[in-house]
Design an enzyme around this catalytic site. Sequence first.
Site, PDB file in Angstrom:
ATOM      1  N   HIS A 169       0.804  -1.216   0.000  1.00  0.00           N
ATOM      2  CA  HIS A 169       0.000   0.000   0.000  1.00  0.00           C
ATOM      3  C   HIS A 169       0.840   1.270   0.000  1.00  0.00           C
ATOM      4  CE1 HIS A 169      -0.060  -1.564   4.324  1.00  0.00           C
ATOM      5  NE2 HIS A 169       0.859  -0.631   4.299  1.00  0.00           N
ATOM      6  N   TYR A 254      17.448   2.143   2.469  1.00  0.00           N
ATOM      7  CA  TYR A 254      17.711   1.486   1.182  1.00  0.00           C
ATOM      8  C   TYR A 254      18.818   2.178   0.401  1.00  0.00           C
ATOM      9  CZ  TYR A 254      12.925  -0.130   2.112  1.00  0.00           C
ATOM     10  OH  TYR A 254      11.796  -0.652   2.688  1.00  0.00           O
TER      11      TYR A 254
END
Length: 489
Positions: A169, A254
């Site tokens: 989502h 990341y």
Amino acid sequence: MLKIAMIGAGSIGFTRRLMMDILAVKEFQDTEFHFMDINKENLEMVTNLCQQMIQLNKLPAKIIATTDRKEALKGVDYVFCTVRVGGLEAFKHDIDIPLKYGVNQCVGDTLGPGGVFFALRTIPVLLDLANDMREVCPNALLFNYSNPMAMNTWALRRAGGIRVVGLCHGVQGGHRQIANALGLPKEEVDFVCAGINHQTWYIEVKHKGKDMLPYMLEAFEKHPQLSKTEPCRIDVLKRFGYYSTESNGHLSEYLPWYRKRKNELDRWIYSEDWIGGLTAGYLDQCMKKTDEYRIMYPKWLSGELEYIQLGNRSEEHGSYIIEALETGRQYRGHFNIENKGLITNLPNGCTIEIPCYVDRNGIIPTYIGDLPMQCAATCRASISVQEMAVEAALTGNRELVKLAILHDPLTAAVCNTEEVWRMVDEMFEALAPWLPQFNGEGRTWKDIPQPGNGLTPSPKLSAHWLPPALTGDIRYSENVRLQVGHNDN
């Protein structure tokens, strides 16, 4: 009547939400749900709560609860997977061991040492699930919600032999933020988002056909709340020119630039909320909420707190995909699927997240072409880690695990090669109970082709039904001649 299995149904909040989304569709209000979890206490709580919701709404839906996975899968049409293998005990090792070596993770469930080892222990369970599906519900479609999304679905496509799509989502959340930043109604903001899960980029943002990308940075920097809660994401927007889907804390781990220096960390995180990037933020949040369900359960059951109204449907993709496949009502969403020349500057075979359309014909992906070079470069760095981790998970190659983590951007920013090898060895030892490829059990998996293209439904048998033209129950229309122009004869 649909039959839907929910594997990992003990995720009490999420299971209730998904079930009520499905029951919001009129045609699905007699669905038979098969709840399965290894945690008997959670399974009992979620079953009681969901039974109560069905009864209060006077619906014909039914719930069958079991701790037997294969029993839960028998004859179902769709499978939802929300498992978290190893629970908080394993998750704590994912975060604490890398932190000893300077690898500072906020969530640690998608990339980095935590994400890789999460994949290594989740993939065996998912492949066992796929094996059961091939045996007792071979035509079912698996909706995978379990992280790390890209690696899990990649392994399932390679060695699962089932139809699978990955659902998240993050795209919907970023859409809401962009609309808020621009001061526009969400339904008026059109967009195309493409990339890999948790590193998906809003490469088009429009309002009534007008390009909004030139206004995004200033809008975020001026927003009274988002300018404070999203410092890392706004910096990436400033450098790259494109906004990324995932939360500030997720995105910061990341990339190699934001979490490598302790004295700079406060600049890039929002410390008032764990999702803003706090060290071990998600682990700490989960630990705090360990007993919350037990405390809240009697209040939910009595109706004192929180009741999901029938028809109050969330933005989770699952129910909309089923609705489109079963009724033909078209749905557009962003899903995690295999790259087959759809993003042309990312490797074929990897897991990408792109817009797809759904109707009775199946899930139809859209063609993106090239991502902006800077976005593709960041995605490719993560894909290299994912590719090695998936191969290692399937083959039991310990050295490849080390090489995968060696190439992780955040790890590479703070660790030398010797430190990576020691860290990974320590994680192998601590997480051995959940790693059947590496703990002496010697489990490995061979590639198994997916049925069809992995996204289209298998044709349904029609042995007891014939089209009306073949039964004599219809009169042919007289106006069936081909016309090529106005009043042509």
